[in-house]
Design an enzyme around this catalytic site. Structure first.
Site, mmCIF file in Angstrom:
data_model
loop_
_atom_site.group_PDB
_atom_site.id
_atom_site.type_symbol
_atom_site.label_atom_id
_atom_site.label_comp_id
_atom_site.label_asym_id
_atom_site.label_seq_id
_atom_site.Cartn_x
_atom_site.Cartn_y
_atom_site.Cartn_z
ATOM 1 N N ASP A 14 0.864 -1.197 0.000
ATOM 2 C CA ASP A 14 0.000 0.000 0.000
ATOM 3 C C ASP A 14 0.894 1.238 0.000
ATOM 4 O O ASP A 14 2.085 1.157 0.334
ATOM 5 C CB ASP A 14 -0.916 0.016 1.240
ATOM 6 C CG ASP A 14 -1.829 1.245 1.246
ATOM 7 O OD1 ASP A 14 -2.415 1.566 0.196
ATOM 8 O OD2 ASP A 14 -1.931 1.920 2.298
ATOM 9 N N SER A 15 0.308 2.368 -0.342
ATOM 10 C CA SER A 15 1.044 3.627 -0.303
ATOM 11 C C SER A 15 1.457 3.965 1.136
ATOM 12 O O SER A 15 2.405 4.715 1.340
ATOM 13 C CB SER A 15 0.167 4.751 -0.841
ATOM 14 O OG SER A 15 -1.042 4.810 -0.101
ATOM 15 N N CYS A 77 -4.037 -1.161 -2.334
ATOM 16 C CA CYS A 77 -4.187 0.287 -2.463
ATOM 17 C C CYS A 77 -5.046 0.507 -3.704
ATOM 18 O O CYS A 77 -4.658 0.082 -4.801
ATOM 19 C CB CYS A 77 -2.818 0.927 -2.630
ATOM 20 S SG CYS A 77 -2.864 2.701 -2.983
ATOM 21 N N GLU A 160 -5.860 8.512 9.245
ATOM 22 C CA GLU A 160 -4.469 8.435 9.731
ATOM 23 C C GLU A 160 -4.321 9.122 11.090
ATOM 24 O O GLU A 160 -3.461 8.767 11.885
ATOM 25 C CB GLU A 160 -3.525 9.086 8.719
ATOM 26 C CG GLU A 160 -3.485 8.356 7.394
ATOM 27 C CD GLU A 160 -2.137 7.736 7.085
ATOM 28 O OE1 GLU A 160 -1.151 8.128 7.710
ATOM 29 O OE2 GLU A 160 -2.096 6.847 6.216
ATOM 30 N N CYS A 192 -11.269 2.850 -1.039
ATOM 31 C CA CYS A 192 -9.953 3.263 -0.528
ATOM 32 C C CYS A 192 -9.714 2.427 0.711
ATOM 33 O O CYS A 192 -10.626 2.256 1.531
ATOM 34 C CB CYS A 192 -9.954 4.749 -0.172
ATOM 35 S SG CYS A 192 -8.446 5.269 0.690
ATOM 36 N N HIS A 194 -8.231 2.974 3.348
ATOM 37 C CA HIS A 194 -8.360 3.656 4.636
ATOM 38 C C HIS A 194 -9.814 3.699 5.119
ATOM 39 O O HIS A 194 -10.062 3.843 6.315
ATOM 40 C CB HIS A 194 -7.903 5.117 4.520
ATOM 41 C CG HIS A 194 -6.424 5.309 4.532
ATOM 42 N ND1 HIS A 194 -5.620 4.918 3.497
ATOM 43 C CD2 HIS A 194 -5.614 5.877 5.464
ATOM 44 C CE1 HIS A 194 -4.368 5.247 3.784
ATOM 45 N NE2 HIS A 194 -4.340 5.821 4.968
HETATM 46 N N1 DGL Z 1 -4.743 3.514 0.673
HETATM 47 C C1 DGL Z 1 -4.857 4.313 -0.512
HETATM 48 C C2 DGL Z 1 -5.987 3.794 -1.411
HETATM 49 O O1 DGL Z 1 -6.573 2.756 -1.143
HETATM 50 C C3 DGL Z 1 -5.145 5.760 -0.199
HETATM 51 C C4 DGL Z 1 -4.057 6.516 0.457
HETATM 52 C C5 DGL Z 1 -3.271 7.418 -0.472
HETATM 53 O O2 DGL Z 1 -3.792 8.441 -0.923
HETATM 54 O O3 DGL Z 1 -2.131 7.071 -0.717
HETATM 55 O O4 DGL Z 1 -6.294 4.401 -2.389
#
Ligand code: DGL
Length: 275
Positions: A14-15, A77, A160, A192, A194
């Site tokens: 993931d990012s 991600c 976050e 997403c 998150h």
């Molecule tokens: N976890 C990333 C996603 O699912 C979002 C976080 C980011 O912007 O890097 O898109």
């Protein structure tokens, strides 16, 4: 070096920290599996970057993850799945011996299976929504479906920050989600990794008639099916080990990661990627 393929770890990328929702779902469904997680915390967020930059960052980080022998890779991600899945398949293994899956396909399939009225909403980062990846997959599978997409860029920093359930988060959710409520959708994809953390607030705002699709859970089921189909499930009754690599600030990752996983993280290693 582990030679028995079943004993190899599942790689999750993931990012940053959001992919921990996918790790949690995979670990709950397949507790015996070893998992190595890579979070590109030096360059998060990906959601506001161009597709070309997301691809450059993601291929480099996944390339580093691939220095460990893995049995499959999960791009946990949505932004990297939407912008870079093809490039990441090339980076991992274009022969398909090490399978790679993203989170968009599983989430879209699940939404289509569960929607009764064919009106689906999707929320995600700016890049994910701009790429139109969910809209494309849903329309390809079921052309008559109506898809309404909405970017919710503030949700990532709120998650976050651990602000998963307060008045600021609810105000942001109302602002982003009110337009979706007028579209008579019965299913909303949390596009997403998150966003599952904000599920409670999102459910409150959307009301009981809208079901939320958590792509983390759908992805975990696809990982299990794929490992089973290829005979790659780990047979041991011992719990799997989890290791974490990040490209910056391992202490912050460990602290916030505890909110995501609901338990302390064992080992978080800092890895430096060349710029
Ligand atoms: N976890 C990333 C996603 O699912 C979002 C976080 C980011 O912007 O890097 O898109």
């Amino acid at each position: 070096m582990v030679t028995n393929r079943q004993e190899r770890a599942i790689g999750i990328f993931d990012s940053g920290i959001g992919g921990l929702t996918v790790l949690k779902a995979i670990a709950e469904l397949m507790p015996a599996e070893h998992i190595v997680y890579m979070g590109d915390t030096a360059r998060v967020p990906y959601g506001s970057k161009s597709a070309a930059m997301v691809t450059r960052c993601a291929t480099q980080a996944v390339g580093r993850l691939m220095t460990i022998p893995l049995k499959m890779v999960v791009i946990a991600c949505n932004t990297a799945s939407a912008c870079s899945l093809g490039a990441l398949v090339e980076t991992v293994d274009r022969t398909g011996a090490v399978p790679v899956i993203g989170v968009i396909g599983p989430g879209a399939h699940e939404a289509l299976a569960r929607s009764r009225n064919g009106r689906i909403g999707v929320i995600g980062t700016d890049s994910t929504i701009r790429q139109g990846a969910y809209q494309h997959v849903v329309k390809t599978l079921a052309p008559d479906t109506m898809v309404t997409a909405q970017a919710c860029p503030l949700f990532v920093p709120l998650a976050e920050e651990g602000w998963v359930d307060n008045e600021v988060t609810e105000a942001a959710a109302r602002r982003y989600l009110d337009p979706l409520r007028t579209r008579n959708i019965d299913t909303l994809i949390l596009g997403c990794t998150h966003y599952p953390l904000l599920k409670g607030v999102i459910a409150t705002v959307m009301g009981p008639d809208v079901q939320l699709i958590d792509s983390a859970e759908a992805t975990a089921r696809e990982v299990k099916a794929l490992l089973h189909a290829r005979g790659l499930e780990r047979a041991s009754g011992e719990p799997g080990k989890h290791a974490f690599m990040v490209t910056d600030a391992p202490e912050r990752f460990a602290r916030v990661g505890e909110i995501f996983l609901g338990r302390p993280l064992e080992r978080v290693e800092l890895v430096i990627l060349q710029a």
